[in-house]
Enzyme design. Structure first.
Site, PDB file in Angstrom:
ATOM      1  N   GLY A  32       0.823  -1.208   0.000  1.00 45.81           N
ATOM      2  CA  GLY A  32       0.000   0.000   0.000  1.00 45.81           C
ATOM      3  C   GLY A  32       0.853   1.253   0.000  1.00 45.81           C
ATOM      4  O   GLY A  32       2.086   1.189   0.198  1.00 45.81           O
ATOM      5  N   GLU A  80       4.224   3.152  -6.842  1.00 46.44           N
ATOM      6  CA  GLU A  80       2.932   3.595  -7.387  1.00 46.44           C
ATOM      7  C   GLU A  80       2.815   5.117  -7.440  1.00 46.44           C
ATOM      8  O   GLU A  80       1.747   5.643  -7.737  1.00 46.44           O
ATOM      9  CB  GLU A  80       1.771   3.026  -6.562  1.00 46.44           C
ATOM     10  CG  GLU A  80       1.715   1.518  -6.443  1.00 46.44           C
ATOM     11  CD  GLU A  80       1.415   0.783  -7.756  1.00 46.44           C
ATOM     12  OE1 GLU A  80       1.476   1.402  -8.838  1.00 46.44           O
ATOM     13  OE2 GLU A  80       1.150  -0.434  -7.670  1.00 46.44           O
TER      14      GLU A  80
HETATM   15  P1  13P Z   1       5.461   0.355  -2.597  1.00 46.84           P
HETATM   16  O1  13P Z   1       6.078  -0.319  -1.394  1.00 46.84           O
HETATM   17  O2  13P Z   1       6.464   0.724  -3.655  1.00 46.84           O
HETATM   18  O3  13P Z   1       4.614   1.537  -2.154  1.00 46.84           O
HETATM   19  O4  13P Z   1       4.495  -0.696  -3.298  1.00 46.84           O
HETATM   20  C1  13P Z   1       3.501  -1.318  -2.555  1.00 46.84           C
HETATM   21  C2  13P Z   1       2.309  -1.689  -3.376  1.00 46.84           C
HETATM   22  O5  13P Z   1       1.277  -1.903  -2.799  1.00 46.84           O
HETATM   23  C3  13P Z   1       2.418  -1.795  -4.853  1.00 46.84           C
HETATM   24  O6  13P Z   1       1.177  -1.879  -5.439  1.00 46.84           O
END
Ligand code: 13P
Length: 230
Positions: A32, A80
């Site tokens: 997330g 993201e």
């Molecule tokens: P990040 O750790 O880069 O934020 O990615 C987590 C995620 O949920 C990708 O969809």
């Protein structure tokens, strides 16, 4: 105090609360991401990539421009971040974005099942439907493009097929509430679907009225931001 300190504090606080409440799928993980748009600047305050929320600190929060160039922070921003930037670019009413892996909405994501308008207080908050954004790999350009296209419906919550959710709002507190309303709706809808009995949705006329109120609220926010004093 630094220009971005308040934003960083809020992003950290809300991320850790979402994690503790289980909205990221596992309470000890790093899935997330959360961001806020900086007022009057093409800059985004966003959680770092692949860092557990329970060890995340104020200094770990990243500030980047719309091209992902670093403004503040030593860590790499969430993969993201371009999806968050896409939301800020296509939706002039949006100042906060939350991507989660919450349980019941994720169940609907693998059923490729949108949530129809079920409760008037939810529809008045988040719009006339919770649609599914077609699957594309996490962090990919295709995912960001799919999200950008879907955001044109001017709702506030989305299910990402075989992935999780995306909620967008005028501020971070409201967006947090949208995450909660989405999970409430998904949970009740899943339970109701599992009975195999027919489900009633809100009358069309009511949905149109409630959705018009959502659009009017967004338009007021867009107008507020365009005021010269702002
Ligand atoms: P990040 O750790 O880069 O934020 O990615 C987590 C995620 O949920 C990708 O969809």
């Amino acid at each position: 105090m630094g220009r971005y300190d308040d934003y960083k504090r809020r992003v950290l606080q809300v991320s850790q609360r979402l994690s503790a409440d289980g909205y990221f799928g596992s309470k000890s993980g790093s899935a997330g991401n959360v961001s806020m748009l900086v007022e009057n600047e093409d800059a985004v305050v966003v959680t770092p990539t692949r860092l557990q929320y329970d060890v995340m600190t104020f200094d770990d929060i990243c500030v980047v421009d719309f091209d992902l160039a670093r403004i503040e922070g030593d860590r790499k921003p969430s993969i993201e971040t371009p999806m968050h930037v896409a939301a800020y670019k296509v939706r002039a009413d949006v100042s906060a974005v939350i991507h989660t892996h919450q349980t019941f909405a994720s169940a609907l994501s693998i059923l490729n099942q949108p949530i129809p308008p079920l409760f008037d207080e939810v529809t008045l908050a988040i719009g006339n439907t919770i649609d599914v954004v077609p699957y594309a790999l996490s962090g990919s350009r295709e995912l960001h493009d799919n999200v950008a296209r879907k955001l044109a419906n001017r709702c506030h919550c989305y299910i990402l097929q075989n992935h999780g959710t995306l909620c967008v709002g005028t501020d971070l507190d409201k967006t947090f509430t949208f995450v909660e309303l989405l999970e409430k709706s998904a949970h009740i809808y899943m339970d109701a679907l599992s009975t195999g009995k027919p489900i009633t949705v809100l009358p069309e006329k009511t949905v149109a009225q409630l959705h018009a109120a959502v659009i009017a609220r967004q338009d007021r926010e867009i107008a507020r931001r365009r005021e010269p004093s702002h």
